[in-house]
Motif scaffolding. Structure first.
Motif, PDB file in Angstrom:
ATOM      1  N   TYR A 199       0.829  -1.198   0.000  1.00 15.63           N
ATOM      2  CA  TYR A 199       0.000   0.000   0.000  1.00 15.63           C
ATOM      3  C   TYR A 199       0.869   1.255   0.000  1.00 15.63           C
ATOM      4  O   TYR A 199       1.831   1.352   0.774  1.00 15.63           O
ATOM      5  N   CYS A 200       0.481   2.199  -0.815  1.00 16.13           N
ATOM      6  CA  CYS A 200       1.099   3.519  -0.843  1.00 16.13           C
ATOM      7  C   CYS A 200       0.323   4.434   0.098  1.00 16.13           C
ATOM      8  O   CYS A 200      -0.924   4.380   0.134  1.00 16.13           O
ATOM      9  N   THR A 201       1.042   5.247   0.861  1.00 20.01           N
ATOM     10  CA  THR A 201       0.380   6.108   1.836  1.00 20.01           C
ATOM     11  C   THR A 201       0.990   7.505   1.838  1.00 20.01           C
ATOM     12  O   THR A 201       2.131   7.703   1.395  1.00 20.01           O
ATOM     13  N   ALA A 202       0.214   8.458   2.356  1.00 20.79           N
ATOM     14  CA  ALA A 202       0.686   9.839   2.444  1.00 20.79           C
ATOM     15  C   ALA A 202       0.307  10.423   3.796  1.00 20.79           C
ATOM     16  O   ALA A 202      -0.787  10.166   4.301  1.00 20.79           O
ATOM     17  N   SER A 203       1.205  11.230   4.319  1.00 21.95           N
ATOM     18  CA  SER A 203       0.961  11.887   5.605  1.00 21.95           C
ATOM     19  C   SER A 203       1.595  13.267   5.591  1.00 21.95           C
ATOM     20  O   SER A 203       2.668  13.448   5.017  1.00 21.95           O
ATOM     21  N   HIS A 204       0.948  14.217   6.250  1.00 23.19           N
ATOM     22  CA  HIS A 204       1.551  15.552   6.331  1.00 23.19           C
ATOM     23  C   HIS A 204       2.833  15.535   7.149  1.00 23.19           C
ATOM     24  O   HIS A 204       3.704  16.388   6.963  1.00 23.19           O
ATOM     25  N   SER A 205       2.952  14.562   8.058  1.00 19.57           N
ATOM     26  CA  SER A 205       4.113  14.512   8.935  1.00 19.57           C
ATOM     27  C   SER A 205       4.974  13.295   8.657  1.00 19.57           C
ATOM     28  O   SER A 205       4.504  12.162   8.700  1.00 19.57           O
ATOM     29  N   TYR A 206       6.244  13.497   8.387  1.00 23.73           N
ATOM     30  CA  TYR A 206       7.193  12.389   8.202  1.00 23.73           C
ATOM     31  C   TYR A 206       7.316  11.589   9.477  1.00 23.73           C
ATOM     32  O   TYR A 206       7.457  10.365   9.460  1.00 23.73           O
ATOM     33  N   ALA A 207       7.228  12.270  10.621  1.00 22.08           N
ATOM     34  CA  ALA A 207       7.373  11.608  11.921  1.00 22.08           C
ATOM     35  C   ALA A 207       6.296  10.558  12.162  1.00 22.08           C
ATOM     36  O   ALA A 207       6.505   9.623  12.944  1.00 22.08           O
ATOM     37  N   THR A 208       5.170  10.680  11.494  1.00 21.27           N
ATOM     38  CA  THR A 208       4.097   9.695  11.651  1.00 21.27           C
ATOM     39  C   THR A 208       4.577   8.287  11.363  1.00 21.27           C
ATOM     40  O   THR A 208       4.162   7.325  12.007  1.00 21.27           O
ATOM     41  N   PHE A 209       5.461   8.144  10.394  1.00 22.82           N
ATOM     42  CA  PHE A 209       5.908   6.813   9.981  1.00 22.82           C
ATOM     43  C   PHE A 209       6.829   6.163  11.001  1.00 22.82           C
ATOM     44  O   PHE A 209       7.101   4.960  10.896  1.00 22.82           O
ATOM     45  N   PHE A 210       7.311   6.914  11.980  1.00 24.51           N
ATOM     46  CA  PHE A 210       8.218   6.372  12.969  1.00 24.51           C
ATOM     47  C   PHE A 210       7.497   5.816  14.193  1.00 24.51           C
ATOM     48  O   PHE A 210       8.112   5.189  15.039  1.00 24.51           O
ATOM     49  N   THR A 211       6.212   6.059  14.286  1.00 30.57           N
ATOM     50  CA  THR A 211       5.493   5.651  15.492  1.00 30.57           C
ATOM     51  C   THR A 211       5.077   4.189  15.399  1.00 30.57           C
ATOM     52  O   THR A 211       4.923   3.626  14.311  1.00 30.57           O
ATOM     53  N   THR A 212       4.883   3.583  16.550  1.00 28.65           N
ATOM     54  CA  THR A 212       4.442   2.191  16.578  1.00 28.65           C
ATOM     55  C   THR A 212       2.993   2.057  16.102  1.00 28.65           C
ATOM     56  O   THR A 212       2.554   0.960  15.779  1.00 28.65           O
ATOM     57  N   ARG A 213       2.273   3.180  16.071  1.00 32.45           N
ATOM     58  CA  ARG A 213       0.891   3.158  15.615  1.00 32.45           C
ATOM     59  C   ARG A 213       0.752   3.738  14.209  1.00 32.45           C
ATOM     60  O   ARG A 213      -0.321   4.185  13.820  1.00 32.45           O
ATOM     61  N   ALA A 214       1.826   3.714  13.434  1.00 32.96           N
ATOM     62  CA  ALA A 214       1.823   4.393  12.134  1.00 32.96           C
ATOM     63  C   ALA A 214       0.663   3.964  11.239  1.00 32.96           C
ATOM     64  O   ALA A 214       0.036   4.795  10.574  1.00 32.96           O
ATOM     65  N   GLU A 215       0.372   2.660  11.221  1.00 32.26           N
ATOM     66  CA  GLU A 215      -0.683   2.200  10.301  1.00 32.26           C
ATOM     67  C   GLU A 215      -2.046   2.727  10.705  1.00 32.26           C
ATOM     68  O   GLU A 215      -2.987   2.722   9.907  1.00 32.26           O
ATOM     69  N   PHE A 216      -2.188   3.191  11.942  1.00 33.65           N
ATOM     70  CA  PHE A 216      -3.456   3.770  12.391  1.00 33.65           C
ATOM     71  C   PHE A 216      -3.465   5.288  12.213  1.00 33.65           C
ATOM     72  O   PHE A 216      -4.520   5.890  12.004  1.00 33.65           O
ATOM     73  N   ASP A 217      -2.296   5.904  12.293  1.00 32.88           N
ATOM     74  CA  ASP A 217      -2.214   7.355  12.231  1.00 32.88           C
ATOM     75  C   ASP A 217      -2.139   7.901  10.807  1.00 32.88           C
ATOM     76  O   ASP A 217      -2.495   9.053  10.559  1.00 32.88           O
ATOM     77  N   VAL A 218      -1.637   7.095   9.868  1.00 32.59           N
ATOM     78  CA  VAL A 218      -1.597   7.537   8.477  1.00 32.59           C
ATOM     79  C   VAL A 218      -3.016   7.507   7.923  1.00 32.59           C
ATOM     80  O   VAL A 218      -3.696   6.487   8.007  1.00 32.59           O
ATOM     81  N   ARG A 219      -3.449   8.620   7.328  1.00 33.29           N
ATOM     82  CA  ARG A 219      -4.857   8.753   6.946  1.00 33.29           C
ATOM     83  C   ARG A 219      -5.130   8.493   5.470  1.00 33.29           C
ATOM     84  O   ARG A 219      -6.282   8.245   5.102  1.00 33.29           O
ATOM     85  N   ASN A 220      -4.126   8.563   4.632  1.00 30.51           N
ATOM     86  CA  ASN A 220      -4.344   8.449   3.194  1.00 30.51           C
ATOM     87  C   ASN A 220      -3.700   7.168   2.666  1.00 30.51           C
ATOM     88  O   ASN A 220      -2.480   7.009   2.756  1.00 30.51           O
ATOM     89  N   TRP A 221      -4.543   6.294   2.111  1.00 36.43           N
ATOM     90  CA  TRP A 221      -4.090   4.990   1.643  1.00 36.43           C
ATOM     91  C   TRP A 221      -4.564   4.730   0.220  1.00 36.43           C
ATOM     92  O   TRP A 221      -5.678   5.102  -0.154  1.00 36.43           O
ATOM     93  N   GLY A 222      -3.705   4.036  -0.551  1.00 33.34           N
ATOM     94  CA  GLY A 222      -4.158   3.488  -1.820  1.00 33.34           C
ATOM     95  C   GLY A 222      -4.861   2.162  -1.585  1.00 33.34           C
ATOM     96  O   GLY A 222      -4.971   1.698  -0.445  1.00 33.34           O
TER      97      GLY A 222
END
Length: 127
Positions: free
Chosen positions: A95-118
Motif C-alpha cells: 500500500y502507498c500512503t501519504a501523511s503531512h508529517s514524516y514523523a508519523t511513519f516512525f510511530t508504533t501506531r503508524a498504520e493507524f495514524d496515516v490517513r491516506n491509503w491506496g
C-alpha cells in the motif's frame, strides 16, 4: 484528501526485482511525506519504507533495509519502491500512503495514524 493509486505488482521469482509505483493526486504533493506499508497473508499490516517531503530522508523497516529503496519525483507526483533480492516472505499486498508529517511513519501506531491509503497492489514471490 489525496488519492493514491499503486501499480507494478506481480509475480516474481525469489532473488528477482520488482518496482512499484504510486501516483498521488488531489492535494499538494510536496506537502506530504510518503510511505509504503504491506500486509502479508494472515499477518497484520506493517510499515515498509518512508520518504520525507523533499526526498532527502528515508526510513526502512529492518526486514527490507538494504534490499528496498524508496524514491519520489515531486515533478511527476509519484513515489516508487524498488524491491531487489526479493524473498518469498515479501509476498504481500503493498500500500502507498501519504501523511503531512514524516514523523508519523516512525510511530508504533503508524498504520493507524496515516490517513491516506491506496487500494494496494499484490506482490507474489515464488520460491
Amino acid at each position: 484528501q489525496v488519492q493514491l493509486v499503486e501499480s507494478g505488482g506481480g509475480l516474481v521469482q525469489a532473488g528477482g526485482s520488482l518496482r512499484l509505483s504510486c501516483v498521488v493526486s488531489g492535494g499538494t504533493f510536496s506537502d506530504h511525506a510518503l510511505g509504503w506499508f504491506r500486509q502479508r497473508p494472515q499477518k497484520a499490516r506493517e510499515f515498509v519504507a518512508a520518504i520525507d517531503h523533499n526526498g532527502g530522508l528515508t526510513y526502512y523497516s529492518d526486514s527490507v533495509k538494504g534490499r528496498f529503496a524508496i524514491s519520489r519525483d515531486n515533478a511527476k507526483n509519484t513515489v516508487d519502491l524498488q524491491m531487489d533480492s526479493l524473498k518469498p516472505e515479501d509476498t504481500a499486498v503493498y500500500y502507498c500512503t501519504a501523511s503531512h508529517s514524516y514523523a508519523t511513519f516512525f510511530t508504533t501506531r503508524a498504520e493507524f495514524d496515516v490517513r491516506n491509503w491506496g487500494k494496494g497492489t499484490l506482490v507474489t514471490v515464488s520460491s
